[in-house]
Enzyme design. Structure first.
Site, mmCIF file in Angstrom:
data_model
loop_
_atom_site.group_PDB
_atom_site.id
_atom_site.type_symbol
_atom_site.label_atom_id
_atom_site.label_comp_id
_atom_site.label_asym_id
_atom_site.label_seq_id
_atom_site.Cartn_x
_atom_site.Cartn_y
_atom_site.Cartn_z
ATOM 1 N N ASP A 103 4.758 -2.501 2.051
ATOM 2 C CA ASP A 103 3.807 -1.491 2.506
ATOM 3 C C ASP A 103 4.587 -0.500 3.358
ATOM 4 O O ASP A 103 5.055 -0.834 4.442
ATOM 5 C CB ASP A 103 2.686 -2.149 3.331
ATOM 6 N N TRP B 294 -1.567 -5.218 9.962
ATOM 7 C CA TRP B 294 -2.595 -4.164 10.024
ATOM 8 C C TRP B 294 -3.935 -4.799 9.676
ATOM 9 O O TRP B 294 -4.039 -5.530 8.684
ATOM 10 C CB TRP B 294 -2.226 -3.064 9.019
ATOM 11 N N LYS C 252 0.838 9.742 7.545
ATOM 12 C CA LYS C 252 1.519 9.921 8.829
ATOM 13 C C LYS C 252 2.690 10.887 8.715
ATOM 14 O O LYS C 252 2.810 11.801 9.511
ATOM 15 C CB LYS C 252 2.055 8.585 9.357
HETATM 16 N N1 PMP Z 1 -0.552 0.256 5.935
HETATM 17 C C1 PMP Z 1 -0.372 0.239 7.254
HETATM 18 C C2 PMP Z 1 0.547 -0.767 7.841
HETATM 19 C C3 PMP Z 1 -1.015 1.157 8.058
HETATM 20 O O1 PMP Z 1 -0.812 1.144 9.375
HETATM 21 C C4 PMP Z 1 -1.870 2.126 7.462
HETATM 22 C C5 PMP Z 1 -2.586 3.150 8.283
HETATM 23 N N2 PMP Z 1 -2.949 2.850 9.529
HETATM 24 C C6 PMP Z 1 -2.023 2.098 6.073
HETATM 25 C C7 PMP Z 1 -1.349 1.152 5.354
HETATM 26 C C8 PMP Z 1 -2.885 3.018 5.291
HETATM 27 O O2 PMP Z 1 -3.209 4.234 5.778
HETATM 28 P P1 PMP Z 1 -3.744 5.389 4.856
HETATM 29 O O3 PMP Z 1 -4.728 4.804 3.892
HETATM 30 O O4 PMP Z 1 -4.382 6.343 5.807
HETATM 31 O O5 PMP Z 1 -2.565 5.955 4.175
#
Ligand code: PMP
Length: 402
Positions: free
Chosen positions: A235, A154, A271
């Site tokens: 993660d 990411w 998500k």
């Molecule tokens: N880790 C990964 C791999 C992600 O794809 C994302 C969101 N695209 C996140 C962390 C963090 O997203 P958020 O801060 O919106 O929870």
């Protein structure tokens, strides 16, 4: 005031006036636009009715519209009916939420959880959890200040960990030739990095490739990580989104814990509950015992306090209401399944379309399609109305016909 200010301004010599006109920030250069959010801006400016935004990773329904889960709406109705206050949360967040979030990730029968040996704090979604984790490792990880992330990963991982003071390095992950996991390369790299290193693992639904190790491969990865005394930092931004089943998607994390690894974990509810803008997440670390957990939690609070004092309330209340109500929990699980299945069916249909259009196996970007330059797409942006146009456009672009 005016009487003094006016004559002074009138009397100011030319150099002073020139200096005053030069802003303190005159030498600050413009930064590059965010690779994902910049795509959304270009999408909004396009007037074509066929346009498709596959840039931002947010779920869309079968008509391409944002989707608020029914379990979330019900939780909100329940909360409103109970006339909630808007007081500050504790530094470490809403206790009913952090407890339920840890249970969702580690499982009800998790040993460290049942031993009260998981330090957990609420975070500003997944990004905030990674940032707390980065700061925590930078401050307390006794071995090194480097973190190994998959290549690719990411896009924000590098920036988050770099800004936490860690040195970001990579291990092999994706094989462009097979469009799958480079398992050999991954194993070689994990075996060759220094012992006691910190390694980031995507728990499921690897972003940007969508390629995850199989359970058997995870077992091998776990063994290597153990042999090399590496520290796994998971993660988990998509629990439930990969397979439609939150338990199945937690396999890697739970396997590592059952194998006796100490782990760190970043969780996001953006998500799987569709709570993107509410910023709901958690950071946790498994500890040797309850005493260690208490020490770590005290330090995590010391990290959080000067960063943002305490986390946001509303989203944590929603998530907590769902996770702690058997009825809403069941409804939410069905909704997660529904979202995951729609994404999986779009993936299958896209694949079938590209094959039947005899599309060569390389990807380009053309037409009214908005996606990031690395070729990653948010599958959730596809639906029954636009998947054919997308497939045809990709096929033509790759064949040089656009
Ligand atoms: N880790 C990964 C791999 C992600 O794809 C994302 C969101 N695209 C996140 C962390 C963090 O997203 P958020 O801060 O919106 O929870």
């Amino acid at each position: 005031m005016q009487a003094i200010a006016r004559p002074l301004a009138r009397a100011a010599p030319r150099q002073v006036r020139a200096a005053a006109a030069l802003s303190t920030w005159a030498n600050v250069p413009a930064g590059p636009p965010d690779p994902i959010l910049g795509v959304t801006e270009a999408f909004k400016a396009d007037q074509d009715s066929r346009k498709i935004n596959l840039g931002v990773g947010a779920y869309r329904d079968g008509n391409g519209k944002p989707y608020v889960l029914s379990s979330v709406k019900k939780a909100e109705e329940f909360l409103t009916a109970n006339n909630p206050d808007k007081e500050y949360l504790p530094i470490s967040g809403l206790p009913e939420f952090t407890k339920a979030a840890a249970k969702l990730a580690y499982g009800a029968d998790s040993k460290p959880l049942n031993d009260s040996a998981v330090a957990v704090v609420q975070s500003i979604s997944g990004t905030g959890a990674l940032r707390i984790g980065g700061a925590f490792f930078h401050k307390f990880f006794p071995h090194s200040k480097a973190i190994y992330i998959p290549n690719p990963s990411w896009g924000n991982h590098t920036a988050v960990f770099r800004d936490s003071g860690l040195e970001v390095k990579q291990y092999r992950y994706f094989d462009k030739k097979t469009v799958g996991l480079d398992f050999q390369g991954l194993k070689e790299d994990l075996r060759s990095i220094p012992t006691n290193s910190l390694v980031l693992l995507h728990a499921c639904a690897h972003n940007p490739t969508g390629v995850d190790p199989t359970p058997e491969q995870w077992k091998e990865i776990s063994d290597i990580i153990k042999e090399k005394s590496l520290f796994p930092f998971f993660d988990m931004a998509y629990q439930g989104f990969a397979s439609g089943d939150t338990t199945r998607d937690a396999f890697a994390l739970r396997h590592f814990v059952s194998e006796g690894h100490q782990v760190a974990l970043s969780q996001s509810f953006a998500k799987n509950m569709g709570l993107y803008g509410e910023r709901v997440g958690a950071f946790s670390v498994t500890c040797a015992d309850e005493g260690e957990k208490k020490r770590l939690e005290s330090q995590l609070k010391i990290i959080v306090r000067p960063m943002y004092s305490n986390p946001p309330l509303h989203g944590a209340r929603i998530a907590s209401t769902i996770l702690n109500s058997p009825e809403l929990y069941t409804e939410w699980e069905d909704e997660v399944k529904g979202m995951a299945n729609r994404i999986i069916s779009m993936r299958d249909r896209l694949y079938d379309n590209l094959v039947s259009l005899k599309t060569p196996a390389s990807v380009a970007q053309k037409a009214h399609i908005y996606m990031t330059a690395d070729g990653r797409i948010s599958m959730a942006g596809l639906n029954g109305h636009n998947v054919d146009y997308f497939s045809e456009s990709v096929s033509k672009a790759v064949k040089g016909e656009l």
